[in-house]
Design a protein around this motif. Structure first.
Motif, PDB file in Angstrom:
ATOM      1  N   LYS A   4       0.786  -1.240  -0.187  1.00  0.00           N
ATOM      2  CA  LYS A   4      -0.027   0.035   0.001  1.00  0.00           C
ATOM      3  C   LYS A   4       0.841   1.211  -0.082  1.00  0.00           C
ATOM      4  O   LYS A   4       0.387   2.302  -0.474  1.00  0.00           O
ATOM      5  CB  LYS A   4      -1.025  -0.068   1.169  1.00  0.00           C
ATOM      6  CG  LYS A   4      -2.207  -0.987   1.092  1.00  0.00           C
ATOM      7  CD  LYS A   4      -2.931  -1.192   2.275  1.00  0.00           C
ATOM      8  CE  LYS A   4      -4.128  -2.095   2.257  1.00  0.00           C
ATOM      9  NZ  LYS A   4      -5.076  -2.063   3.170  1.00  0.00           N
ATOM     10  N   ILE A   5       2.193   1.073   0.341  1.00  0.00           N
ATOM     11  CA  ILE A   5       3.033   2.288   0.671  1.00  0.00           C
ATOM     12  C   ILE A   5       4.133   2.245  -0.512  1.00  0.00           C
ATOM     13  O   ILE A   5       4.183   3.085  -1.330  1.00  0.00           O
ATOM     14  CB  ILE A   5       3.899   2.177   1.688  1.00  0.00           C
ATOM     15  CG1 ILE A   5       2.628   2.365   3.064  1.00  0.00           C
ATOM     16  CG2 ILE A   5       4.581   3.496   2.058  1.00  0.00           C
ATOM     17  CD1 ILE A   5       1.631   3.291   2.927  1.00  0.00           C
ATOM     18  N   ILE A   6       4.788   1.062  -0.913  1.00  0.00           N
ATOM     19  CA  ILE A   6       5.547   0.856  -1.728  1.00  0.00           C
ATOM     20  C   ILE A   6       5.016  -0.061  -2.762  1.00  0.00           C
ATOM     21  O   ILE A   6       4.683  -1.016  -2.492  1.00  0.00           O
ATOM     22  CB  ILE A   6       7.043   0.210  -1.182  1.00  0.00           C
ATOM     23  CG1 ILE A   6       7.386   0.825  -0.174  1.00  0.00           C
ATOM     24  CG2 ILE A   6       7.897  -0.036  -2.166  1.00  0.00           C
ATOM     25  CD1 ILE A   6       8.607   0.217   0.821  1.00  0.00           C
ATOM     26  N   ASP A   7       5.038   0.581  -3.977  1.00  0.00           N
ATOM     27  CA  ASP A   7       4.319  -0.069  -5.251  1.00  0.00           C
ATOM     28  C   ASP A   7       5.223  -1.431  -5.346  1.00  0.00           C
ATOM     29  O   ASP A   7       6.154  -1.270  -6.250  1.00  0.00           O
ATOM     30  CB  ASP A   7       4.117   0.922  -6.449  1.00  0.00           C
ATOM     31  CG  ASP A   7       3.458   0.321  -7.344  1.00  0.00           C
ATOM     32  OD1 ASP A   7       2.920  -0.967  -7.319  1.00  0.00           O
ATOM     33  OD2 ASP A   7       3.163   0.721  -8.591  1.00  0.00           O
ATOM     34  N   LEU A   8       4.960  -2.671  -4.928  1.00  0.00           N
ATOM     35  CA  LEU A   8       5.861  -3.592  -5.180  1.00  0.00           C
ATOM     36  C   LEU A   8       5.698  -4.420  -6.518  1.00  0.00           C
ATOM     37  O   LEU A   8       6.685  -4.855  -6.964  1.00  0.00           O
ATOM     38  CB  LEU A   8       5.640  -5.057  -4.260  1.00  0.00           C
ATOM     39  CG  LEU A   8       5.951  -4.440  -2.882  1.00  0.00           C
ATOM     40  CD1 LEU A   8       5.381  -5.387  -1.806  1.00  0.00           C
ATOM     41  CD2 LEU A   8       7.371  -4.027  -2.689  1.00  0.00           C
ATOM     42  N   LYS A   9       4.692  -3.770  -7.282  1.00  0.00           N
ATOM     43  CA  LYS A   9       4.529  -4.270  -8.788  1.00  0.00           C
ATOM     44  C   LYS A   9       5.559  -3.496  -9.724  1.00  0.00           C
ATOM     45  O   LYS A   9       5.695  -4.006 -10.840  1.00  0.00           O
ATOM     46  CB  LYS A   9       3.141  -3.874  -9.263  1.00  0.00           C
ATOM     47  CG  LYS A   9       1.948  -4.704  -8.512  1.00  0.00           C
ATOM     48  CD  LYS A   9       0.668  -4.449  -8.957  1.00  0.00           C
ATOM     49  CE  LYS A   9      -0.492  -4.767  -8.226  1.00  0.00           C
ATOM     50  NZ  LYS A   9      -0.964  -3.665  -7.304  1.00  0.00           N
ATOM     51  N   ASN A  10       6.150  -2.464  -9.145  1.00  0.00           N
ATOM     52  CA  ASN A  10       7.201  -1.844 -10.062  1.00  0.00           C
ATOM     53  C   ASN A  10       8.672  -2.113  -9.766  1.00  0.00           C
ATOM     54  O   ASN A  10       9.336  -1.225 -10.270  1.00  0.00           O
ATOM     55  CB  ASN A  10       6.907  -0.484 -10.051  1.00  0.00           C
ATOM     56  CG  ASN A  10       5.727  -0.211 -10.934  1.00  0.00           C
ATOM     57  OD1 ASN A  10       5.368  -0.868 -11.777  1.00  0.00           O
ATOM     58  ND2 ASN A  10       4.648   0.964 -10.211  1.00  0.00           N
ATOM     59  N   ILE A  11       9.027  -3.063  -8.921  1.00  0.00           N
ATOM     60  CA  ILE A  11      10.535  -3.262  -8.408  1.00  0.00           C
ATOM     61  C   ILE A  11      10.685  -4.415  -9.284  1.00  0.00           C
ATOM     62  O   ILE A  11       9.964  -5.394  -9.322  1.00  0.00           O
ATOM     63  CB  ILE A  11      10.447  -3.316  -7.038  1.00  0.00           C
ATOM     64  CG1 ILE A  11       9.720  -4.523  -6.385  1.00  0.00           C
ATOM     65  CG2 ILE A  11       9.926  -2.124  -6.270  1.00  0.00           C
ATOM     66  CD1 ILE A  11      10.059  -4.795  -4.903  1.00  0.00           C
ATOM     67  N   LYS A  12      11.852  -4.524  -9.235  1.00  0.00           N
ATOM     68  CA  LYS A  12      12.585  -5.661  -9.982  1.00  0.00           C
ATOM     69  C   LYS A  12      13.375  -6.571  -9.054  1.00  0.00           C
ATOM     70  O   LYS A  12      13.738  -7.781  -9.319  1.00  0.00           O
ATOM     71  CB  LYS A  12      13.513  -5.357 -11.466  1.00  0.00           C
ATOM     72  CG  LYS A  12      12.311  -5.079 -12.362  1.00  0.00           C
ATOM     73  CD  LYS A  12      12.931  -4.701 -13.619  1.00  0.00           C
ATOM     74  CE  LYS A  12      12.044  -4.407 -14.585  1.00  0.00           C
ATOM     75  NZ  LYS A  12      12.462  -3.643 -15.796  1.00  0.00           N
ATOM     76  N   SER A  13      14.175  -5.606  -8.175  1.00  0.00           N
ATOM     77  CA  SER A  13      15.178  -6.399  -7.343  1.00  0.00           C
ATOM     78  C   SER A  13      14.673  -5.937  -5.715  1.00  0.00           C
ATOM     79  O   SER A  13      14.573  -5.137  -5.390  1.00  0.00           O
ATOM     80  CB  SER A  13      16.506  -5.784  -7.574  1.00  0.00           C
ATOM     81  OG  SER A  13      16.504  -4.460  -7.644  1.00  0.00           O
ATOM     82  N   VAL A  14      15.112  -7.180  -4.936  1.00  0.00           N
ATOM     83  CA  VAL A  14      15.027  -7.096  -3.484  1.00  0.00           C
ATOM     84  C   VAL A  14      16.146  -7.298  -2.780  1.00  0.00           C
ATOM     85  O   VAL A  14      16.790  -8.427  -3.200  1.00  0.00           O
ATOM     86  CB  VAL A  14      13.814  -7.890  -2.898  1.00  0.00           C
ATOM     87  CG1 VAL A  14      13.543  -7.986  -1.648  1.00  0.00           C
ATOM     88  CG2 VAL A  14      12.534  -7.579  -3.775  1.00  0.00           C
ATOM     89  N   PHE A  15      16.440  -6.959  -1.665  1.00  0.00           N
ATOM     90  CA  PHE A  15      17.526  -6.963  -0.697  1.00  0.00           C
ATOM     91  C   PHE A  15      16.949  -7.331   0.634  1.00  0.00           C
ATOM     92  O   PHE A  15      16.262  -6.432   1.120  1.00  0.00           O
ATOM     93  CB  PHE A  15      18.733  -6.119  -0.663  1.00  0.00           C
ATOM     94  CG  PHE A  15      19.728  -6.505   0.227  1.00  0.00           C
ATOM     95  CD1 PHE A  15      20.027  -7.798   0.747  1.00  0.00           C
ATOM     96  CD2 PHE A  15      20.660  -5.306   0.457  1.00  0.00           C
ATOM     97  CE1 PHE A  15      21.182  -8.183   1.269  1.00  0.00           C
ATOM     98  CE2 PHE A  15      21.937  -5.738   1.135  1.00  0.00           C
ATOM     99  CZ  PHE A  15      22.085  -6.982   1.760  1.00  0.00           C
ATOM    100  N   GLU A  16      16.932  -8.656   1.200  1.00  0.00           N
ATOM    101  CA  GLU A  16      16.516  -8.472   2.763  1.00  0.00           C
ATOM    102  C   GLU A  16      17.678  -9.239   3.323  1.00  0.00           C
ATOM    103  O   GLU A  16      18.207 -10.044   3.224  1.00  0.00           O
ATOM    104  CB  GLU A  16      15.344  -9.485   2.778  1.00  0.00           C
ATOM    105  CG  GLU A  16      14.836  -9.856   4.139  1.00  0.00           C
ATOM    106  CD  GLU A  16      13.609 -10.813   4.125  1.00  0.00           C
ATOM    107  OE1 GLU A  16      13.017 -10.639   5.046  1.00  0.00           O
ATOM    108  OE2 GLU A  16      13.238 -11.698   3.159  1.00  0.00           O
ATOM    109  N   ILE A  17      17.655  -8.692   4.576  1.00  0.00           N
ATOM    110  CA  ILE A  17      18.754  -9.106   5.642  1.00  0.00           C
ATOM    111  C   ILE A  17      17.959  -9.805   6.882  1.00  0.00           C
ATOM    112  O   ILE A  17      16.898  -9.230   7.387  1.00  0.00           O
ATOM    113  CB  ILE A  17      19.460  -7.724   6.106  1.00  0.00           C
ATOM    114  CG1 ILE A  17      20.692  -7.305   5.292  1.00  0.00           C
ATOM    115  CG2 ILE A  17      20.198  -8.388   7.495  1.00  0.00           C
ATOM    116  CD1 ILE A  17      21.657  -6.240   5.773  1.00  0.00           C
ATOM    117  N   GLY A  18      18.267 -10.945   7.206  1.00  0.00           N
ATOM    118  CA  GLY A  18      17.635 -11.669   8.367  1.00  0.00           C
ATOM    119  C   GLY A  18      16.145 -11.969   8.154  1.00  0.00           C
ATOM    120  O   GLY A  18      15.218 -11.717   8.891  1.00  0.00           O
ATOM    121  N   GLY A  19      15.934 -12.852   7.270  1.00  0.00           N
ATOM    122  CA  GLY A  19      14.559 -13.139   6.751  1.00  0.00           C
ATOM    123  C   GLY A  19      14.398 -14.641   7.403  1.00  0.00           C
ATOM    124  O   GLY A  19      13.371 -15.184   6.768  1.00  0.00           O
ATOM    125  N   GLY A  20      15.066 -15.109   8.237  1.00  0.00           N
ATOM    126  CA  GLY A  20      14.656 -16.255   8.917  1.00  0.00           C
ATOM    127  C   GLY A  20      14.779 -17.516   7.900  1.00  0.00           C
ATOM    128  O   GLY A  20      15.923 -17.515   7.369  1.00  0.00           O
TER     129      GLY A  20
END
Length: 172
Positions: A4-20
């Motif tokens: 609802k805040i970040i339009d995830l439909k328009n991103i191509k790359s993700v970086f996550e730290i500590g995602g279990g």
């Protein structure tokens, strides 16, 4: 909530730290087919567990930290799914820019020096259109780094949007 805040439909790359064990990455990939490039960083044994969990669904798209331990971590210039599962000491090897960075709670369990170190690397991977979401929980434990301290350590001019008591979204 994040979408609802970040339009995830328009991103191509993700970086996550500590995602279990990798469930957030799995959820993103199942719901947003536009996301094709992932960097997932965690400590042992979580990195192994997440690598195997994600490999169960995405097979050869998962690039294990052992397969890339001495190489630069760079996304291919195509629309093929790539999931780099890396250990913390491999962060300086990451050379690709990212559209979206996510961390839920693990920064609060680090020292300020550790958070500052991560934030410096993360900032070098962001573009002006990148987005960051940070999940934070409320605790009365004074040893836990609070949300405002984490934000100050990033030293970025955030547009801050609080949409739950324990979760903040920050967009660069």
């Amino acid at each position: 909530r994040i979408n609802k805040i970040i339009d995830l439909k328009n991103i191509k790359s993700v970086f996550e730290i500590g995602g279990g064990f990798g469930s957030n990455i799995h959820t993103l990939l199942q719901n947003f087919k536009n996301i094709k490039k992932i960097i997932y960083l965690d400590v042992s044994p979580n990195i192994f567990i997440a690598s195997e969990y994600l490999r169960n669904f995405y097979k050869d798209a998962v690039i294990d930290y052992l397969d890339h331990k001495d190489k630069d971590i760079t996304f291919s210039d195509n629309d093929k799914l790539e999931i780099f599962c890396i250990a913390p000491w491999q962060l300086p090897k990451v050379k690709s820019k990212i559209d979206y960075f996510h961390n839920a709670n693990s920064f609060q369990e680090m020292t300020p020096n550790m958070i500052k170190n991560y934030s410096n690397y993360i900032k070098s991977l962001l573009s002006l259109k990148s987005a960051i979401s940070l999940g934070c929980y409320i605790s009365e434990n004074t040893k836990i780094v609070n949300t405002e301290e984490i934000l100050n350590l990033f030293e970025l001019d955030f547009e801050k949007i609080k949409f739950a008591e324990y979760f903040y979204n920050y967009q660069v």
